[in-house]
Design an enzyme around this catalytic site. Structure first.
Site, PDB file in Angstrom:
ATOM      1  N   ARG A  83     -16.842  26.612 -21.301  1.00  0.00           N
ATOM      2  CA  ARG A  83     -16.750  25.839 -20.067  1.00  0.00           C
ATOM      3  C   ARG A  83     -15.337  26.019 -19.506  1.00  0.00           C
ATOM      4  O   ARG A  83     -14.344  25.770 -20.200  1.00  0.00           O
ATOM      5  CB  ARG A  83     -16.998  24.360 -20.327  1.00  0.00           C
ATOM      6  CG  ARG A  83     -16.883  23.512 -19.065  1.00  0.00           C
ATOM      7  CD  ARG A  83     -16.709  22.056 -19.384  1.00  0.00           C
ATOM      8  NE  ARG A  83     -16.598  21.253 -18.166  1.00  0.00           N
ATOM      9  CZ  ARG A  83     -15.873  20.148 -18.073  1.00  0.00           C
ATOM     10  NH1 ARG A  83     -15.179  19.726 -19.103  1.00  0.00           N
ATOM     11  NH2 ARG A  83     -15.835  19.470 -16.951  1.00  0.00           N
ATOM     12  N   ASN A 114     -16.252  23.682 -25.308  1.00  0.00           N
ATOM     13  CA  ASN A 114     -15.697  22.908 -24.189  1.00  0.00           C
ATOM     14  C   ASN A 114     -14.346  22.383 -24.652  1.00  0.00           C
ATOM     15  O   ASN A 114     -14.255  21.373 -25.356  1.00  0.00           O
ATOM     16  CB  ASN A 114     -16.638  21.766 -23.821  1.00  0.00           C
ATOM     17  CG  ASN A 114     -16.130  20.938 -22.658  1.00  0.00           C
ATOM     18  OD1 ASN A 114     -15.019  21.121 -22.180  1.00  0.00           O
ATOM     19  ND2 ASN A 114     -16.939  20.001 -22.201  1.00  0.00           N
ATOM     20  N   HIS A 132     -18.380  19.407 -12.028  1.00  0.00           N
ATOM     21  CA  HIS A 132     -19.651  19.065 -12.686  1.00  0.00           C
ATOM     22  C   HIS A 132     -20.761  20.044 -12.292  1.00  0.00           C
ATOM     23  O   HIS A 132     -21.946  19.700 -12.319  1.00  0.00           O
ATOM     24  CB  HIS A 132     -20.110  17.638 -12.346  1.00  0.00           C
ATOM     25  CG  HIS A 132     -19.225  16.552 -12.861  1.00  0.00           C
ATOM     26  ND1 HIS A 132     -19.037  15.374 -12.171  1.00  0.00           N
ATOM     27  CD2 HIS A 132     -18.454  16.458 -13.966  1.00  0.00           C
ATOM     28  CE1 HIS A 132     -18.203  14.596 -12.843  1.00  0.00           C
ATOM     29  NE2 HIS A 132     -17.835  15.237 -13.941  1.00  0.00           N
ATOM     30  N   GLU A 135     -25.429  20.063 -20.114  1.00  0.00           N
ATOM     31  CA  GLU A 135     -24.480  21.082 -19.676  1.00  0.00           C
ATOM     32  C   GLU A 135     -24.305  22.186 -20.713  1.00  0.00           C
ATOM     33  O   GLU A 135     -24.115  23.355 -20.368  1.00  0.00           O
ATOM     34  CB  GLU A 135     -23.139  20.425 -19.350  1.00  0.00           C
ATOM     35  CG  GLU A 135     -23.221  19.478 -18.152  1.00  0.00           C
ATOM     36  CD  GLU A 135     -21.945  18.704 -17.922  1.00  0.00           C
ATOM     37  OE1 GLU A 135     -21.058  19.231 -17.210  1.00  0.00           O
ATOM     38  OE2 GLU A 135     -21.827  17.591 -18.453  1.00  0.00           O
ATOM     39  N   ARG A 191     -10.830   6.671 -11.928  1.00  0.00           N
ATOM     40  CA  ARG A 191     -10.373   7.347 -10.707  1.00  0.00           C
ATOM     41  C   ARG A 191     -10.833   6.566  -9.482  1.00  0.00           C
ATOM     42  O   ARG A 191     -11.939   6.028  -9.438  1.00  0.00           O
ATOM     43  CB  ARG A 191     -10.937   8.769 -10.638  1.00  0.00           C
ATOM     44  CG  ARG A 191     -10.483   9.677 -11.760  1.00  0.00           C
ATOM     45  CD  ARG A 191     -11.073  11.059 -11.594  1.00  0.00           C
ATOM     46  NE  ARG A 191     -10.891  11.859 -12.795  1.00  0.00           N
ATOM     47  CZ  ARG A 191     -11.828  12.630 -13.334  1.00  0.00           C
ATOM     48  NH1 ARG A 191     -13.027  12.717 -12.766  1.00  0.00           N
ATOM     49  NH2 ARG A 191     -11.569  13.325 -14.414  1.00  0.00           N
TER      50      ARG A 191
END
Length: 416
Positions: free
Chosen positions: A106, A22, A195, A399, A256
């Site tokens: 990823r 990743n 996601h 993940e 965010r």
């Protein structure tokens, strides 16, 4: 799905390891897994790439070796991955091992073309590069990691697993913004969602927790970390998700803003004289919980609330209000909800968030048992009482395992 090319013929029955990479803008997270039993052989992180204070933390999980840490400048992703390869070799887990079946990467943005895990070719890389304008912070780093890994093992199959892929099943009514169609299509403007590997994994594990097949279950997945997103999953297929063209849309997050009137950006430009880059930084890095109270760590926010801090209380209340809006909206989209699953750092660990998000929704069949909610565990579990019409679950996400499983299934005849 892109099928294995001639480069995958080296994969044999004895090759059961998958290295998951990743690559972020200044970091590389990695895990080496043995797909015979999905066990971890090693995990690690390289951070602050490109700085004098770069740091690599490597943890071997076999043979009794201890965690190792090195600090010092690591110039770029190429140097980072070479350092990772050296650490793995030190433990007898090197990239030249005949047991290594593939490397899974990823990749944040796959657009509409990549709907499933895909064996990486130059053509695939070229398309990922074409998507950089809609993922300027993520895709370049993903590409850098892929190019370096391919240079280290050009003979090994390498697979891209896209964050956006799980959401490509959304109907056009959910994916389209209500703007001029020609303009939207010319600039690839639509809702992609992110996601995806987490939402796929958690929705499937939630179905298993209920003793059902994914095709039988409607689930609302709440991935609540520093980045946060919700999805409505009907029978194993995503039909709606909260993030959009970028990861900025949707829930209140650590830094965010989530949903905001688009005219705020015009107002800030006209009235405050802010540039596009300054507004981008404001909404992505100086908003959310951080903008509201100066903290983006939910543990610290709860501590401040307990001490009577009103700014922290307001930030928490806004966070929960947005979360409830999405739960209600996705309940309406699905029509029937069998379970709501909380996951990721906040979702898995913040007891007050789960309690507050469900409070007052009893008429929708949602109830949380206080004692079950207080239990700490790394295992999937129900936190709703037996009589609840809708199961409320905590399902730790994985993940890396999802990427490894998708990668291994693609490059081996028998899959997992």
């Amino acid at each position: 799905m892109t099928t294995p090319t001639e480069s995958t013929t080296a994969v044999t029955a004895n090759a059961t390891w998958v290295l998951v990479l990743n690559s972020g803008s200044s970091s590389v997270k990695y895990q080496l897994l043995d797909m015979r039993d999905s066990s971890r052989l090693a995990v690690g992180l390289v951070e602050r790439i490109g700085e004098e204070t770069s740091r690599l933390v490597h943890t071997p999980l076999t043979g009794g070796a201890e965690k190792r840490e090195r600090t010092g400048p690591i110039a770029d992703h190429g140097a980072a991955l070479k350092a990772v390869a050296d650490e793995l070799t030190h433990d007898g887990l090197g990239l030249d091992s005949p047991e290594l079946a593939a490397i899974g990467h990823r990749v944040v943005h796959g657009g509409l073309r990549f709907t499933e895990p895909t064996v990486i070719t130059e053509e695939v890389l070229a398309e990922v590069e074409r998507l950089v304008p809609v993922a300027p912070l993520h895709n370049p780093a993903n590409i850098a990691g892929i190019r370096t890994a391919r240079a280290l093992r050009p003979d090994l199959p390498q697979v891209a697993v896209f964050d956006t892929a799980f959401h490509t099943t959304m109907p056009e009514s959910a994916a389209r913004y209500a703007i001029d169609v020609e303009t939207a299509d010319a600039h690839r403007i639509r809702r992609y969602g992110f996601h995806g590997t987490s939402h796929a994994y958690v929705s499937r594990r939630t179905a298993a927790l209920l003793g059902k097949e994914p095709s039988e279950v409607n689930v609302i997945v709440l991935h609540l970390g520093n980045g946060a997103s919700a999805s409505a999953v009907a029978g194993g297929r995503c039909v709606e998700t909260s993030m959009g063209l970028t990861p900025l849309e949707g829930l209140v997050m650590g830094t965010r803003s989530g949903d905001i009137d688009p005219a705020v950006t015009f107002h800030l430009k006209r009235v405050a004289g802010m540039s596009a880059d300054e507004i981008d930084e404001l909404l992505n890095k100086k908003s959310g919980l951080m903008g509201l109270c100066g903290d983006n760590d939910m543990r610290e926010i709860r501590r401040r609330i307990d001490e009577g801090d009103e700014r922290a209380r307001l930030a928490f209340d806004i966070y929960i209000h947005r979360l409830k809006k999405y739960i209600g909206a996705y309940y309406a989209v699905l029509g029937r909800v069998d379970a709501i699953a909380f996951t990721a750092g906040v979702g898995e660990n913040a007891t007050p968030v789960r309690e507050a998000a469900v409070a007052g929704l009893e008429e929708l069949g949602l109830v949380v048992d206080a004692d079950l909610n207080a239990v700490r565990s790394d295992e999937p579990r129900l936190i709703s009482p037996d009589y609840a019409r809708v199961a409320v679950a905590v399902v730790p996400t994985d993940e890396e395992l999802e990427i490894a499983q998708q990668t291994f299934a693609l490059v081996t005849p028998e899959g997992v």
